[in-house]
Each structure stands twice: as structure tokens, then as C-alpha cells.
Design a protein around this motif. Sequence first.
Motif: not given
Length: 305
Positions: A183-200
Motif C-alpha cells: 500500500h506504500g508508494t516506494r515501489l511505484d516505478r517502472g520495471g525491466c528485465m532483471v537477472h533474477g539470480d543476482a548472487t555473487p
Amino acid sequence: MITRGYLESGDAFGDWLTGVLADRLNGWHGGIRVCRIEPASHIVCRYEFGTGLRVVGKFFGAPTGARTRYDADVAMENEFLRLRRVSGWIRVPHAVATNSNFQSVLVTEYINGPTVRELLDAGASLYDPLTGVAHLLRRLHDATRTSFKRERDFAYFHAVLDQNGLPGPLRERFNRLLGAWWHGTRLDRGGCMVHGDATPGNYLFDGEICAIDFEGARHAHPVRDLGILAAEIRASGASTTTAEDYIGHLLWQYSGNEDEFRHHTAVLPFFMALGYLRIARLPWRAAERDRLLAEAEACLGAIHR
């Protein structure tokens, strides 16, 4: 890396692999040295030819992790196509070939160099590697901007919570905190393709960064990659001060200006919590489980600050 032996002439997989790479082997024939790469969520092997050529085979039909129920051929083709697609924007291993007849194998070029995980464990400085990771992720994210459907990130968050099998009261606390983020607004921006498994372990550094393992790539909030990587760094055993310095450096190098840096910093705790929960579900991190769950809960609590 564990040596497993050799594929001799007449081995069906070895003969197919030699045929696929014929234009790079210049008529060479002989035994192919096999090395198992661990840990990995599937059987992954490095194949070494007498010419010095090395490639990697990832067998989607031979999972070693908890996830075993999926279409191996679809997963194989998806990663092949993703690698081909993102190679125009970032450095990834060249996708060479696929073959559903050999445990749904994906063959890629081999990139020589330590992973960021190996550098972290060795106590090496991560400032240059993390600069490379930040710039790579920013190029990937900027090239694939799209609308953001927060339902997907929240659904994945709840799935990881399910995998952790939390007791009722603790799960309810997580549910309430997730509701506040929803219900907050912090996540209110566009998306994109993410790596998805961004581990070292999925970033190699040989003077520049190369990203591997795009099986989990998907469209999501861009800070998801940063948060998962930040949680991995924070949970690595590095001192708190060192880990926080690395995380701040990662965010600053990723951000284009101070306003972006402040926004990314405000969103980061949500995805760091997800990163901690991903680690907490791993059987070999059981001794750290309570601490990781507490860290995840504290990160989600940042929505009230």
C-alpha cells in the motif's frame, strides 16, 4: 571444480559436441577432459579440448537443487534465447548450442576468471568488480524498461516465504509488513528485465564483469537484483562495515544521480529481505536461519521508518 575424466571418441555426447565446435577445432580429435562445476542447481560441466578450447554444458534435465518439476527443454531454450538477446547490451557467455537428447543441455563458451563469490571469500577488494556489476545491471535494466507489475514480485516473495515454512505468528508478521509495502508508494516505478539470480557466484571477473546463469531472468522491479546481491554480501561473513561500504558503492555506481541513489536506497530493504529469505531456505545455511529471518523482518520494517 572436480575432474570427472574424459569423453573418448565414440561417446555420443562427445561426438556431438565435437561436431558442434568443428569450425573452432580445426580437425582436432581426441579425448575431451570433463570437470564438474559445483555448486550449481543443475549438473554443470566444463569440457576441455586439446586445442585449449573450453566450453560449459548445463544439463537442465539433471537438476541438483530443490526445484525439479519443470519442463527441461523449455528452460533450456529460454536461457539460450535470453543469452542471445541480452548479449547486445551486456557481457554474457556466448550461447553455442542446445540439444534435448542429452538431458536438455545448453552449451556456452567458458569464461575464465574468479566469481565475485570467490573474491569475497578470499577477502579480495570488491570495489572494481562491484563497479562492473552495477554498470552491467544498469545497462540491462535500461535496455529493457517496461511497465512494472508489482503482483509478480509480491507473488514471488510469498512463494519464498512458503518455502521457508514459517510458524504462524512469524508468517503473519511478514504478511502485515508486506501489506504495508504493497500500500506504500516506494515501489511505484517502472520495471525491466532483471537477472533474477543476482548472487555473487553468477558474476565472473577477469578485468571486466561477465554475468552467467539467466535461467531466472524475468521482468520485475530493477532494484530486485541489487537487493538480492546486497543481502548475499551482508550475509557473507564480511564485517558489517565492509559489507555496508560495498553495498553503498554498488548503489552509488548503479545510480545516475543523488535523487536516484536516495530512491534506490529507500527501495533496497524490500529486496534485501527477499534476498535473506532466499538464503534462509537453503539447507546448508540452517545454522544461520534464525538470524537471516530476523534480518529479513527488520528490512521489511524499514517501511515504517
